[in-house]
Design an enzyme around this catalytic site. Structure first.
Site, PDB file in Angstrom:
ATOM      1  N   GLY A  46       0.841  -1.190   0.000  1.00 17.54           N
ATOM      2  CA  GLY A  46       0.000   0.000   0.000  1.00 17.54           C
ATOM      3  C   GLY A  46       0.875   1.238   0.000  1.00 17.54           C
ATOM      4  O   GLY A  46       2.012   1.193   0.469  1.00 17.54           O
ATOM      5  N   GLN A  51       3.034   9.849   1.266  1.00 16.43           N
ATOM      6  CA  GLN A  51       4.359   9.224   1.373  1.00 16.43           C
ATOM      7  C   GLN A  51       5.300   9.599   0.237  1.00 16.43           C
ATOM      8  O   GLN A  51       6.499   9.327   0.322  1.00 16.43           O
ATOM      9  CB  GLN A  51       4.222   7.694   1.452  1.00 16.43           C
ATOM     10  CG  GLN A  51       3.534   7.226   2.732  1.00 16.43           C
ATOM     11  CD  GLN A  51       3.344   5.725   2.732  1.00 16.43           C
ATOM     12  OE1 GLN A  51       2.371   5.218   2.198  1.00 16.43           O
ATOM     13  NE2 GLN A  51       4.281   4.989   3.310  1.00 16.43           N
ATOM     14  N   CYS A  97       5.967  -0.102   7.581  1.00 16.20           N
ATOM     15  CA  CYS A  97       5.627   1.074   6.770  1.00 16.20           C
ATOM     16  C   CYS A  97       6.832   1.469   5.939  1.00 16.20           C
ATOM     17  O   CYS A  97       7.945   1.529   6.462  1.00 16.20           O
ATOM     18  CB  CYS A  97       5.219   2.227   7.691  1.00 16.20           C
ATOM     19  SG  CYS A  97       4.747   3.712   6.802  1.00 16.20           S
ATOM     20  N   LEU A  98       6.584   1.748   4.664  1.00 19.29           N
ATOM     21  CA  LEU A  98       7.684   2.152   3.782  1.00 19.29           C
ATOM     22  C   LEU A  98       8.319   3.463   4.247  1.00 19.29           C
ATOM     23  O   LEU A  98       9.457   3.746   3.906  1.00 19.29           O
ATOM     24  CB  LEU A  98       7.167   2.295   2.338  1.00 19.29           C
ATOM     25  CG  LEU A  98       6.717   0.979   1.688  1.00 19.29           C
ATOM     26  CD1 LEU A  98       5.956   1.245   0.395  1.00 19.29           C
ATOM     27  CD2 LEU A  98       7.908   0.075   1.420  1.00 19.29           C
ATOM     28  N   HIS A 139      -4.473   1.658   7.490  1.00 20.86           N
ATOM     29  CA  HIS A 139      -3.089   2.145   7.581  1.00 20.86           C
ATOM     30  C   HIS A 139      -2.864   3.288   6.572  1.00 20.86           C
ATOM     31  O   HIS A 139      -2.312   4.330   6.913  1.00 20.86           O
ATOM     32  CB  HIS A 139      -2.135   0.968   7.317  1.00 20.86           C
ATOM     33  CG  HIS A 139      -0.687   1.315   7.313  1.00 20.86           C
ATOM     34  ND1 HIS A 139       0.211   0.799   8.219  1.00 20.86           N
ATOM     35  CD2 HIS A 139       0.044   2.119   6.501  1.00 20.86           C
ATOM     36  CE1 HIS A 139       1.423   1.281   7.976  1.00 20.86           C
ATOM     37  NE2 HIS A 139       1.348   2.080   6.921  1.00 20.86           N
ATOM     38  N   GLU A 140      -3.337   3.085   5.329  1.00 17.18           N
ATOM     39  CA  GLU A 140      -3.127   4.110   4.293  1.00 17.18           C
ATOM     40  C   GLU A 140      -3.978   5.349   4.555  1.00 17.18           C
ATOM     41  O   GLU A 140      -3.535   6.476   4.362  1.00 17.18           O
ATOM     42  CB  GLU A 140      -3.441   3.548   2.904  1.00 17.18           C
ATOM     43  CG  GLU A 140      -2.568   2.399   2.455  1.00 17.18           C
ATOM     44  CD  GLU A 140      -1.091   2.628   2.676  1.00 17.18           C
ATOM     45  OE1 GLU A 140      -0.612   3.765   2.553  1.00 17.18           O
ATOM     46  OE2 GLU A 140      -0.404   1.655   3.018  1.00 17.18           O
ATOM     47  N   HIS A 143      -2.371   7.609   6.861  1.00 20.18           N
ATOM     48  CA  HIS A 143      -1.327   8.445   6.237  1.00 20.18           C
ATOM     49  C   HIS A 143      -1.914   9.755   5.710  1.00 20.18           C
ATOM     50  O   HIS A 143      -1.301  10.808   5.823  1.00 20.18           O
ATOM     51  CB  HIS A 143      -0.675   7.704   5.065  1.00 20.18           C
ATOM     52  CG  HIS A 143       0.453   6.801   5.451  1.00 20.18           C
ATOM     53  ND1 HIS A 143       1.575   7.240   6.108  1.00 20.18           N
ATOM     54  CD2 HIS A 143       0.645   5.480   5.250  1.00 20.18           C
ATOM     55  CE1 HIS A 143       2.416   6.229   6.302  1.00 20.18           C
ATOM     56  NE2 HIS A 143       1.866   5.137   5.795  1.00 20.18           N
TER      57      HIS A 143
HETATM   58 NI    NI Z   1       2.738   3.256   5.861  1.00 18.39          NI
END
Ligand code: NI
Length: 188
Positions: A46, A51, A97-98, A139-140, A143
């Protein structure tokens, strides 16, 4: 399409609340394509526009491989997503998380959610999700509100990871190589 740079802690732009998209036009569709390409390249399951430092309410997911390893790609795009309903039942599962490389922790979230959003054509849609899809959606969506998964863990653990990344942020030109754990656990 282009692979964009994923921003990481302690970048303050991760804490910005993203703006709603007024119209799903060619520019927004190009953003979706960049998000998908960047997510697959990472690799992750995701990615939110926040991000890649674009403060618009656009996010992408593909959890197909996590649900069934033989599944083909199933890219999903969401514009102006909102949670319409979430279950009282919750579950804990490890998240990554990226934007927070090499850190993984269990997060408690509702098991099921109903989400409303605009699709690639700008058409209003609703989706009922559970399991990994429901988790990734939450989660997204976090963000887009400037919220990170570490905000859902204990203060002690959060302070520890923030301290680590604040230190790392001061070191310039540091190459981060993904660890083994990074690749094997889902990151979003
Ligand atoms: Ni994340």
């Amino acid at each position: 399409m282009a692979i964009r740079t994923i921003i990481t802690l302690p970048d303050k732009r991760l804490r910005q609340r993203a703006e709603p998209v007024a119209q799903v036009d060619a520019e927004v569709r190009a953003l979706m394509d960049d998000l998908l390409e960047t997510m697959y390249a990472a690799p992750g399951i995701g990615l939110a526009a926040t991000q890649i430092a674009v403060p618009k309410r656009v996010m992408v997911l593909d959890v197909a491989k996590r649900e069934d390893e033989n599944a083909g790609p199933n890219p999903m795009v969401f514009v102006n997503p909102e949670i319409l309903w979430s279950s009282e039942e919750t579950a804990a599962r490890e998240e990554g998380c990226l934007s927070i490389p090499e850190f993984f922790e269990e997060v408690v979230r509702p098991v099921s959610v109903h989400v409303g959003y605009l699709d690639r054509e700008g058409k209003r849609q609703e989706l009922e999700a559970e399991g990994i899809l429901a988790r990734c959606l939450q989660h997204e969506l976090d963000h887009l509100n400037g919220v990170l998964f570490i905000d859902h863990i204990s203060r002690l653990k959060r302070d520890r990871v923030l301290k680590k990344f604040n230190k790392a942020g001061k070191r310039e030109n540091e190459e981060r190589k993904p660890g083994r754990h990074d690749i094997e656990t889902e990151r979003a």
